[in-house]
Every structure is written in structure tokens, then in C-alpha cells.
Design a protein around this motif. Structure first.
Motif, PDB file in Angstrom:
ATOM      1  N   VAL A   1       0.816  -1.211   0.000  1.00 22.57           N
ATOM      2  CA  VAL A   1       0.000   0.000   0.000  1.00 22.57           C
ATOM      3  C   VAL A   1       0.854   1.267   0.000  1.00 22.57           C
ATOM      4  CG1 VAL A   1      -0.295   0.257   2.463  1.00 22.57           C
ATOM      5  CG2 VAL A   1      -2.152   0.919   0.918  1.00 22.57           C
ATOM      6  N   ALA A   2       2.133   1.136   0.373  1.00 25.14           N
ATOM      7  CA  ALA A   2       3.026   2.301   0.338  1.00 25.14           C
ATOM      8  C   ALA A   2       3.096   2.904  -1.067  1.00 25.14           C
ATOM      9  CB  ALA A   2       4.424   1.907   0.799  1.00 25.14           C
ATOM     10  N   LEU A   3       2.895   2.067  -2.064  1.00 23.80           N
ATOM     11  CA  LEU A   3       2.947   2.572  -3.442  1.00 23.80           C
ATOM     12  C   LEU A   3       1.954   3.717  -3.652  1.00 23.80           C
ATOM     13  CD1 LEU A   3       3.177  -0.757  -5.526  1.00 23.80           C
ATOM     14  CD2 LEU A   3       5.019   0.739  -4.735  1.00 23.80           C
ATOM     15  N   ALA A   4       0.768   3.584  -3.060  1.00 21.66           N
ATOM     16  CA  ALA A   4      -0.256   4.613  -3.224  1.00 21.66           C
ATOM     17  C   ALA A   4       0.212   5.943  -2.669  1.00 21.66           C
ATOM     18  CB  ALA A   4      -1.548   4.182  -2.541  1.00 21.66           C
TER      19      ALA A   4
ATOM     20  N   LEU B   1     -13.198  11.441   3.926  1.00 23.68           N
ATOM     21  CA  LEU B   1     -14.620  11.139   3.720  1.00 23.68           C
ATOM     22  C   LEU B   1     -14.817   9.636   3.513  1.00 23.68           C
ATOM     23  CD1 LEU B   1     -15.787  14.012   1.319  1.00 23.68           C
ATOM     24  CD2 LEU B   1     -16.389  13.687   3.722  1.00 23.68           C
ATOM     25  N   ALA B   2     -13.912   9.055   2.724  1.00 23.78           N
ATOM     26  CA  ALA B   2     -14.032   7.621   2.453  1.00 23.78           C
ATOM     27  C   ALA B   2     -13.926   6.824   3.746  1.00 23.78           C
ATOM     28  CB  ALA B   2     -12.955   7.187   1.463  1.00 23.78           C
ATOM     29  N   THR B   3     -12.969   7.221   4.579  1.00 26.85           N
ATOM     30  CA  THR B   3     -12.782   6.497   5.837  1.00 26.85           C
ATOM     31  C   THR B   3     -14.012   6.642   6.729  1.00 26.85           C
ATOM     32  OG1 THR B   3     -10.434   7.017   5.668  1.00 26.85           O
ATOM     33  CG2 THR B   3     -11.217   6.227   7.801  1.00 26.85           C
ATOM     34  N   LEU B   4     -14.582   7.835   6.748  1.00 25.87           N
ATOM     35  CA  LEU B   4     -15.776   8.079   7.564  1.00 25.87           C
ATOM     36  C   LEU B   4     -16.977   7.278   7.073  1.00 25.87           C
ATOM     37  CD1 LEU B   4     -15.941  11.910   8.355  1.00 25.87           C
ATOM     38  CD2 LEU B   4     -15.752  10.005   9.964  1.00 25.87           C
ATOM     39  N   PHE B   5     -17.226   7.315   5.775  1.00 23.41           N
ATOM     40  CA  PHE B   5     -18.512   6.817   5.278  1.00 23.41           C
ATOM     41  C   PHE B   5     -18.466   5.426   4.670  1.00 23.41           C
ATOM     42  CE2 PHE B   5     -19.158  11.491   4.984  1.00 23.41           C
ATOM     43  CZ  PHE B   5     -20.148  11.555   5.954  1.00 23.41           C
ATOM     44  N   LEU B   6     -17.279   4.972   4.252  1.00 20.31           N
ATOM     45  CA  LEU B   6     -17.259   3.717   3.493  1.00 20.31           C
ATOM     46  C   LEU B   6     -16.732   2.537   4.290  1.00 20.31           C
ATOM     47  CD1 LEU B   6     -15.889   5.008   0.060  1.00 20.31           C
ATOM     48  CD2 LEU B   6     -18.258   4.637   0.750  1.00 20.31           C
ATOM     49  N   LEU B   7     -15.945   2.816   5.323  1.00 17.63           N
ATOM     50  CA  LEU B   7     -15.239   1.687   5.944  1.00 17.63           C
ATOM     51  C   LEU B   7     -15.758   1.372   7.331  1.00 17.63           C
ATOM     52  CD1 LEU B   7     -11.766   2.886   4.739  1.00 17.63           C
ATOM     53  CD2 LEU B   7     -13.190   1.140   3.709  1.00 17.63           C
TER      54      LEU B   7
ATOM     55  N   ALA C   1      -9.539   0.949  -4.643  1.00 18.30           N
ATOM     56  CA  ALA C   1     -10.035   1.910  -5.634  1.00 18.30           C
ATOM     57  C   ALA C   1      -9.725   3.350  -5.215  1.00 18.30           C
ATOM     58  CB  ALA C   1     -11.531   1.748  -5.824  1.00 18.30           C
ATOM     59  N   LEU C   2      -9.636   3.571  -3.905  1.00 19.79           N
ATOM     60  CA  LEU C   2      -9.333   4.922  -3.418  1.00 19.79           C
ATOM     61  C   LEU C   2      -8.025   5.438  -4.023  1.00 19.79           C
ATOM     62  CD1 LEU C   2     -10.233   4.641   0.385  1.00 19.79           C
ATOM     63  CD2 LEU C   2     -11.651   5.470  -1.514  1.00 19.79           C
ATOM     64  N   ALA C   3      -7.038   4.563  -4.134  1.00 20.13           N
ATOM     65  CA  ALA C   3      -5.734   4.973  -4.668  1.00 20.13           C
ATOM     66  C   ALA C   3      -5.857   5.459  -6.101  1.00 20.13           C
ATOM     67  CB  ALA C   3      -4.752   3.805  -4.586  1.00 20.13           C
ATOM     68  N   ALA C   4      -6.708   4.788  -6.855  1.00 21.40           N
ATOM     69  CA  ALA C   4      -6.852   5.170  -8.261  1.00 21.40           C
ATOM     70  C   ALA C   4      -7.664   6.446  -8.408  1.00 21.40           C
ATOM     71  CB  ALA C   4      -7.510   4.042  -9.049  1.00 21.40           C
ATOM     72  N   LEU C   5      -8.571   6.691  -7.481  1.00 19.96           N
ATOM     73  CA  LEU C   5      -9.472   7.846  -7.637  1.00 19.96           C
ATOM     74  C   LEU C   5      -8.907   9.140  -7.065  1.00 19.96           C
ATOM     75  CD1 LEU C   5     -12.863   6.093  -6.845  1.00 19.96           C
ATOM     76  CD2 LEU C   5     -12.125   6.980  -9.070  1.00 19.96           C
TER      77      LEU C   5
ATOM     78  N   ARG D   1       2.603  12.035   2.806  1.00 19.97           N
ATOM     79  CA  ARG D   1       2.353  11.660   4.204  1.00 19.97           C
ATOM     80  C   ARG D   1       0.864  11.726   4.527  1.00 19.97           C
ATOM     81  NH1 ARG D   1       4.623   8.241   4.556  1.00 19.97           N
ATOM     82  NH2 ARG D   1       4.014   7.992   6.710  1.00 19.97           N
ATOM     83  N   VAL D   2       0.151  12.674   3.914  1.00 21.53           N
ATOM     84  CA  VAL D   2      -1.298  12.734   4.108  1.00 21.53           C
ATOM     85  C   VAL D   2      -1.918  11.423   3.651  1.00 21.53           C
ATOM     86  CG1 VAL D   2      -3.435  13.824   3.342  1.00 21.53           C
ATOM     87  CG2 VAL D   2      -1.455  15.234   3.917  1.00 21.53           C
ATOM     88  N   ILE D   3      -1.473  10.933   2.495  1.00 18.79           N
ATOM     89  CA  ILE D   3      -1.987   9.651   2.017  1.00 18.79           C
ATOM     90  C   ILE D   3      -1.585   8.535   2.990  1.00 18.79           C
ATOM     91  CG2 ILE D   3      -1.906   7.964   0.140  1.00 18.79           C
ATOM     92  CD1 ILE D   3      -1.231  10.309  -1.726  1.00 18.79           C
ATOM     93  N   GLY D   4      -0.338   8.656   3.473  1.00 16.83           N
ATOM     94  CA  GLY D   4       0.161   7.650   4.410  1.00 16.83           C
ATOM     95  C   GLY D   4      -0.747   7.470   5.615  1.00 16.83           C
ATOM     96  N   LEU D   5      -1.377   8.557   6.069  1.00 14.99           N
ATOM     97  CA  LEU D   5      -2.314   8.499   7.195  1.00 14.99           C
ATOM     98  C   LEU D   5      -3.446   7.519   6.935  1.00 14.99           C
ATOM     99  CD1 LEU D   5      -2.877  12.290   8.082  1.00 14.99           C
ATOM    100  CD2 LEU D   5      -1.468  10.618   9.312  1.00 14.99           C
ATOM    101  N   PHE D   6      -3.770   7.363   5.663  1.00 13.47           N
ATOM    102  CA  PHE D   6      -4.958   6.581   5.317  1.00 13.47           C
ATOM    103  C   PHE D   6      -4.601   5.238   4.673  1.00 13.47           C
ATOM    104  CE2 PHE D   6      -6.274  11.028   5.341  1.00 13.47           C
ATOM    105  CZ  PHE D   6      -7.389  10.977   6.137  1.00 13.47           C
ATOM    106  N   GLU D   7      -3.372   4.758   4.915  1.00 14.60           N
ATOM    107  CA  GLU D   7      -2.974   3.511   4.271  1.00 14.60           C
ATOM    108  C   GLU D   7      -3.912   2.364   4.604  1.00 14.60           C
ATOM    109  OE1 GLU D   7       1.194   2.712   4.830  1.00 14.60           O
ATOM    110  OE2 GLU D   7       1.759   4.160   3.295  1.00 14.60           O
ATOM    111  N   ASN D   8      -4.419   2.386   5.832  1.00 12.49           N
ATOM    112  CA  ASN D   8      -5.366   1.329   6.215  1.00 12.49           C
ATOM    113  C   ASN D   8      -6.603   1.344   5.333  1.00 12.49           C
ATOM    114  OD1 ASN D   8      -4.069  -0.009   8.233  1.00 12.49           O
ATOM    115  ND2 ASN D   8      -4.715   1.471   9.812  1.00 12.49           N
ATOM    116  N   SER D   9      -7.129   2.559   5.100  1.00 10.04           N
ATOM    117  CA  SER D   9      -8.330   2.675   4.277  1.00 10.04           C
ATOM    118  C   SER D   9      -8.052   2.184   2.859  1.00 10.04           C
ATOM    119  CB  SER D   9      -8.803   4.133   4.220  1.00 10.04           C
ATOM    120  OG  SER D   9      -8.828   4.675   5.519  1.00 10.04           O
TER     121      SER D   9
END
Lengths: 480, 480
Positions: free
Chosen positions: A345-348, B474-480, B346-350, B332-340
Motif C-alpha cells: 500500500v506504500a505505493l499509493a 470522507l471515504a474512511t468516515l462513510f465507506l469503511l 479503488a481509493l488509490a486510483a481515484l 504523508r497525508v496519504i500515508g495516514l490513510f494507508e489502512n483505508s
């Protein structure tokens, strides 16, 4: 420009604006008050005050140069703008319309009836009417045309026939012509009889009996020459001249390079048609700079700061749509590698760095090439040299920044291979950015297009999709 | 500009360049051949040919306007440039140095010895020497200074004391002054005695005995006035004038608005110091436009197209570094959400779509505001109105494009919630872009900074990090 306008040009525009706004506020206040009262009585105390307010507002506007009025109209919201516009002296209408931006001009013209428009246009020279023509209703143009004397009709027809970026579109017809065989003394007497010279006259044009241009007589020379010499003896025989179909860009270059004030426009046969002044050149340069800045982000028109929202939306529409398509494409590129991202997931988190830095570097390259093209610094033979240089710069940047990013990546994710893949992807994407950054503007130039138009969106599209593909592709090959 | 240069200005620059290049090739060919032979015999057939080649090259260069020589020097690689430079007539050196870009100027100056530099500088006026001064070695400047007559020394000292973007830096000292109480006839005689007027003289400056400016006498008026009237009667008393510390930008605005050719520069006490010509203004405008374009992508200097790689790397360094930091931050902002992302890849692609479209829209807003600021269309009171408008545009765009993107997302991933989150994130990021896009340039302007500098990088940093955070949050709040 006549002297009446000179009056308070040394005053700051902002203070002129504030004065107009405060007079306008006072006017609007009373207007609202009168409307509230809804009284039929005409001799109300308010209406006396209002008359005074009106007189003050009119007086303040009368004292302003039309160019200043134009700027102020651009700076105030639509509603206020139309009130002020109504109080501008009718004899300034034409010049103000010439001076305002296209977007604001439309709002003003919509507020005028045909008669006012015809009156405004008739204050202007043929070349100026031609500038307004695209914005005027066709019935107004017909009336204007009919009202013109024969000679000016011809001029207007000529002026309207040139494309917007041709020298012909910058041309005016305010030339003073003299014959080569007359004496300087005669010229001086002739000028005195004219009583007034056109604005920006720095030279007279010397023509033969067929109106073919023989040379120019600079006022500076005229003033210091022996009155008994002939024009031919003191004129400059070889002078800068343009054809009406020459690119306007060519004229602005020549004005800048040779420090010109005016230059002749001649027909292919050498007949004098008119002149270009440095002020037309400056206006063109400004508009061009403006156009370039807007083109790079895809604003299709000049935008009135206070335009209605739907107009602004429409203005920005096309480019956002293109951007959305390229973003979707990049998104699908990532979609190809969803499996890889799922595994690591680091890739993302890392992929936007590769894409972003590539985009930035590509934008630097493309901007440099576009500027060099605009300044005429790129000769036909130098494409290969430029690519070689940009590629070299990219290799250095790629090794340094790529290396640095690799180290950081290792520090964060404790994964040496990931760091190496990151470094390599950075290097490759920077190379791609350099290559495409040189090729896009040079190719567009070769095809006769504007090299700047949309260059930023295109390079970003390439470095985004390319960056994602390179990075995720390498990761899939070597890490998984 | 003297007439000798006018000779072939109507010829195309590219053809002049080709001529010089072909003469240069011939010269280099023989030079290489002679070196190969390594013969001491001086009467070689080659050296006769070479003399002819040299004469041809020199002759072709002599016929060119210094500005054309400057352009050609900019267009050819360093090695060729220095050969050509050596064959430029020494008396043109000064003017060519003035005309070339800063980057190219450095390469030329490095190739000259002190004596040549002093000789070149001495051909120039004080204000021109001041323009070159930053690039000249200090010992050369000392020699130049010592060689100047007293009056010009004072002028040079004055000219060098102004900051680069002040009117003083655009000023020259070529003013002709007259007294108000003399008759026009006397003025005419005086001019004739001068024998030559400074370039671009369109008006004489009328001063009292304390050198205080009383008004200006336009040559156009002078020529048509009764010789028996006095200067005071025909002069323009209220004329555009500047203080040397006024912003140069202010002068260019006034030149554009009031269509000026020259304008007076006076001390705060009203004493005439010099003048600004429209050509200095045009050069300033060009440089400014160039600077803005480069600033937006973080090229810190004008770049010689053929500069050595390390110089180019250094030129682009700073900005890439900043970009790298902002990209890391976004990462790093993305890194915060690696779990999501791990849960829903699909989140990574969008996520790049949200960030990209936001950046594009923000760049449109910021460009519009920067342009409007540059054109002086933004008054102090309109910040709120502008924000309101941009926010409204964003809401419309957000609903339309956000909706569209939501539908596509649903079509691809068959996930309604994901589509809704995508739409909402688009809308919010567009709002963020509009808000920041107005605030950044207006704030910088208020702080007295250049509103354009780095605006593109800053807005992209905000819309990237912001876009990732909004969407993934938003994705983390509403989708997961």
C-alpha cells in the motif's frame, strides 16, 4: 490625446476610484430614500440634494481621462458600473469603450441603445471603429458606415479585413505625407498650416506621385535641418516598414529591437497604406501577455471580475473538461496496478511524488522553451541541442533528487528495494518530462500553433500518467 | 538609434542568422583545416581564403543593428557565440551588451578583458552604464567611473542608487530644457544649433531658473505654433510626471493608459531630474512578463538556452526542492490513510482525480486574480465580492463535474457510496481551491510581495494535500 485630459493624471488611480465610489454611494443613498418615500412631489428637499449629487458625480467623471474612466468601470460591480456609465459624458463614450476590456465592453454596450452607440462610434477614427466592430450590433455598424465620409469608409473596410494578429489590425491612417523634392522650409510652413499634427507623429512619410514610400523624415531631423535643403537630402531612405499581412508579433519585435515610435505600413507594391504607433504595439503586447497567461490555465476569454457566475463557469468549462479526461486516464493507469497496490500500500502514498515532481520539472522546461520561442531565441537548427541539454539537466536532477527521495523512502518504509524503485522512477519520469517538454512547444510552433496554449495541462497529463505507469510498473516488476 | 543601423531592418532575423551561421561555418572549417596541417608557413593558400572569410564575417556583422547582433548571439551555442563576439566591431560592443539577456551577457563579459570592457562602457550613456554595472567587475567600474566627465559621474551615481523596479531605473538624462519666457522662434533656432536631438524626443521640458518643471512643450505643438508666441503660451502645464522612487509598474501603467512617448521625472521638490521613454517602458514590460512566466514555475533567472548543464540545474533547483517538500507532505497525508486504501484499493486510483481537478480549477482562479491585480482592476473593497463569486463558480462546477465524476465512479466500481464520496470530495476541494486561489494573491499583494511568485506551486500544494485529505477522510468516515 488632447490636453484637457492631462489635468489630474498624476493623481493615483485608487484615489480617483475612491472619489467616484463615495459620490456614487451618496447618489444611491438618496435614490433609495426617494424611492422609499414614493411621493409624487417633485420639489422634495431630497431631489435638490440629488441634483447636487448628480452634478458632483458628473463633474468628477468629466475631469477624468477616458482611460481612467475605463479602469474605474472595470473595478466596480456591474450594478454600480451601469449607473456610472450613464453619467459619463457622451463625447467620451467612444474612447471609453475602446479602452475597457472586452468582457466589460459587452456589459456597457448592452446598456446602450442604437443611437448612443452610433454617436459613440462616430467620435472615433476608422481604425478604432474597426476595433469595436466585433462587439457592435450589425444595424449599428450599418448606420456608422453610412455616416462616414467616403475615404474613411474605405479605411474602415480595409481595417476590418485584417486578421486580429496581423499588422493591419494595429495600423492607423494618421499619416502626414510630403514629397521628396520640396524644401524643408516648405514642409515647416505646411505643418504650421495644418495647425495640428496627429498624436505620436515622430516622422513624416515621404512618397512619390504614386504614393510609393520613398523614406521618412524624422521630426527630430526636420527641426535641426537647414530650411533650404530638400526633404530627400535629410530623409531616412531605408526605414522599417511592414506589410499589412505581416504578423503583429513581428512588428512588436521590431519596435522593441529598434526602439521605434512609428513605422510605415506599405502594400506589397510599396504604396504607403498607414502607420503603426508604439502605443498600438504596447496595447497588443499587453493583450498578448494576458492571453498567454489565461491560455496556460485554460481561461478562454477575458473575464469581467464581476461577471455573473454562469458566464465565469462557461469561460472555464472547456479546460476543466479536458483536465478531467486526463485525470481519468491517469486514474485508469493506476487502476491497472490495483493488485500491486493492494499488496504494497506504500505505493499509493509514494506515486504522487513521482508524478508531481515530474510535472513541475516538465513545466519548467516547457516554460523556458515557450519564452525562448516568444523572444525568437530558438533557431531552426537547435532542436537537438535543446533536447540534449534538457535531458542532461534531467539526468543530474534525477540522480540528485531521485537519490534523496530514495533515501527518504527507505527511512520511512525500511525497504531498500522500494527506495531504489522510487529513485529510478523519479529519474525516468524527469527524463520523460524533459523530452516532452521540449517537443510539445517546438512541434506546435512548427505546426503554426500557439506553443503556449494548454502546454501546462498537456505536460502534466504526460508526467502524471507516465509517472504512475513508470513507478507502479517498476514496482510490479521488481518488488512483487 | 543612428541611421547606419537602419540599413536592412526589413530583412528577416532568421535569414540574417543563417547568413552569419554559414559564414561562421566556412571560417571554422578552414580554421580546423589549418590547425590540422600544423604548418609554420604563413603564406598558405588557406590563410588567404581565411582572410577573405574573416572579412566577409566582419562585413556581415558590421551591417547588422546591435540589437540584431544581440539576438543572434542569443541564438547560437556558446562556442560559436564567442567566435562571433570577437568579430563584432568594438564600437558596437556596448550596445550589444545592453541588448542581450542577462544570462548571455555574462558569457560575453567573461570573454572580455578589462580594457575592452572599459572601452565598451564608455560608449554608453550614464543610465545605460548603470544597467550594465551589476555585471561588470568592480575594477572595470572604477575605471569607467574615473573616465567619465563630472556631470555624467553624478548621473551614474544617481542611476545606480535606484532599485530595479523604481522609475529611477528606467530614467535617462537626455532632456532638452527651455525657459517659459522665450519665444518659439528662439527655441527653433536653439534646436537647430544643437544639430541633433536625443532619440525619442517628443517634447521639450520647460523649467524655471531653479530647474523646477513648469510644463512640457510638445514638438507637435512647437512645429505648428506661431514663432512669435512664448513657450508658456503653448506648453502643456499639467503633464504626467513621476518621482524617481515611484514604482516602475506605475509608470508603465501610465504610459499605456495615456499613450505617452516620454514623461518627466522630478524630485519631490519638483526639480527636473530626467525622463522616461516609451522604449524603456517596453523593455521593462517585456522583462516583467518574462519574469512572471519564469516565476510561476520557479526558474530563478533568465536562462541562456545554451548554458552549461550545471548552471541550468542550479537555476531550477530551489523550486524543485520546494515542490519535493510539498509532494512529500501530500504523500504523508496519504500515508495516514494507508489502512483505508488497503481495504478499498479503488481509493488509490481515484484520489489523483480529486487533487488534479482541484489544482486546475485553483490555478484558473489564481491566474485570473493575478492578472486582474496586474491590470489594476482589483480595488481595496472587492475582496469579499471576489471570494463570493469564485465560491459560487466552484459550487456550480463542483455540482456538475462532481456529479459526472460520481456517475463514472459508480459505473466503474459499481459502488454508490464510493460515487457519492467522490462527488462530495470534488465539490469540497473545488471550494478549497477557490477560497485559497483568491486569498493567496490578495494576501501577498497586501504584504507588498509579488502576487504571482510561486502561486502555482502553492495552490497545487494546497489542493493536492487538501484533496487527498478530504477524499480519503470522507471515504474512511462513510465507506469503511
Amino acid at each position: 490625446m488632447t490636453e484637457e485630459h492631462h489635468e489630474n493624471q498624476d493623481e493615483n488611480l485608487e484615489s480617483k476610484l475612491q472619489k467616484i465610489i463615495s459620490l456614487l454611494q451618496r447618489y444611491k443613498l438618496v435614490e433609495g430614500f426617494v424611492r422609499l418615500q414614493d411621493t409624487p412631489e417633485p420639489e422634495l428637499i431630497e431631489s435638490i440634494i440629488q441634483k447636487q449629487n448628480l452634478a458632483n458625480l458628473r463633474g468628477a467623471l468629466d475631469k477624468l481621462h477616458p482611460a481612467d474612466i475605463a479602469r474605474i468601470l472595470e473595478m466596480i460591480p456591474l450594478e454600480d458600473r451601469l449607473i456610472v456609465w450613464r453619467f459619463v459624458k457622451a463625447e467620451h463614450d467612444g474612447e471609453v469603450l475602446l479602452e475597457v476590456s472586452d468582457a466589460v465592453r459587452q456589459t456597457l454596450i448592452e446598456d446602450m441603445d442604437s443611437e448612443e452607440l452610433v454617436a459613440a462610434a462616430e467620435q472615433l477614427d476608422a481604425d478604432e471603429i474597426a476595433d469595436l466592430a466585433p462587439d457592435l450590433p450589425s444595424d449599428v455598424m450599418e448606420d456608422v458606415f453610412r455616416a462616414l465620409p467616403m475615404e474613411e469608409r474605405e479605411q474602415l473596410r480595409a481595417a476590418m479585413s485584417f486578421s486580429e494578429d496581423a499588422v493591419g489590425a494595429l495600423m492607423d491612417f494618421d499619416v502626414i505625407i510630403v514629397r521628396g523634392n520640396v524644401r524643408i522650409e516648405v514642409v515647416l510652413r505646411y505643418l504650421r498650416r495644418l495647425g495640428e499634427l496627429p498624436d505620436h507623429t515622430d516622422q513624416l512619410f515621404v512618397v512619390d506621385r504614386n504614393e510609393h514610400l520613398q523614406g521618412t523624415l524624422l521630426l527630430n531631423r526636420l527641426l535641426v535641418s537647414d530650411p533650404n535643403t530638400t526633404v530627400t537630402e535629410v530623409m531616412t531612405p531605408k526605414t522599417v516598414k511592414f506589410l499589412p499581412d505581416d504578423k503583429a508579433e513581428q512588428a512588436t519585435d521590431a519596435f522593441e529591437r529598434y526602439d521605434l515610435i512609428t513605422a510605415a505600413v506599405v502594400s506589397p507594391e510599396g504604396k504607403l497604406l498607414g502607420r503603426v504607433t508604439v502605443n498600438a504595439v504596447i496595447d497588443f503586447m499587453r493583450e498578448k501577455a494576458d492571453l498567454e497567461a489565461r491560455n496556460q490555465v485554460g481561461l478562454s476569454e477575458e473575464e469581467d471580475l464581476f461577471a455573473p457566475v454562469w458566464k465565469s463557469v462557461r469561460n472555464r468549462w472547456a479546460w476543466l473538461a479536458i483536465n478531467l479526461v486526463t485525470a481519468f486516464f491517469a486514474s485508469r493507469v493506476i487502476g491497472l496496478f490495483e493488485n500491486s497496490i493492494e499488496k504494497l500500500v506504500a505505493l499509493a502514498a509514494l506515486m504522487p511524488i513521482v508524478a508531481g515532481v515530474g510535472g513541475n520539472s516538465g513545466n519548467q522546461t516547457i516554460t523556458m522553451i515557450v519564452r525562448a520561442l516568444a523572444l525568437g531565441q530558438v533557431s531552426q537548427g537547435s532542436t537537438l541541442k535543446l533536447i540534449t541539454k534538457e535531458i542532461s539537466v534531467s539526468i543530474v536532477n534525477g540522480i540528485v533528487w531521485g537519490g534523496l527521495v530514495g533515501v527518504f523512502t527507505y527511512a520511512i518504509y525500511q525497504n531498500i528495494q522500494l527506495g531504489l524503485v522510487m529513485s529510478l522512477a523519479m529519474l525516468l519520469n524527469l527524463l520523460l518530462a524533459a523530452f516532452v517538454g521540449v517537443l510539445i512547444p517546438l512541434t506546435r510552433k512548427k505546426l503554426g500553433r500557439d506553443p503556449a496554449l494548454g502546454s501546462s495541462v498537456m505536460i502534466t497529463a504526460v508526467t502524471d500518467s507516465g509517472g504512475f505507469f513508470i513507478f507502479l510498473g517498476l514496482a510490479t516488476l521488481f518488488l512483487l
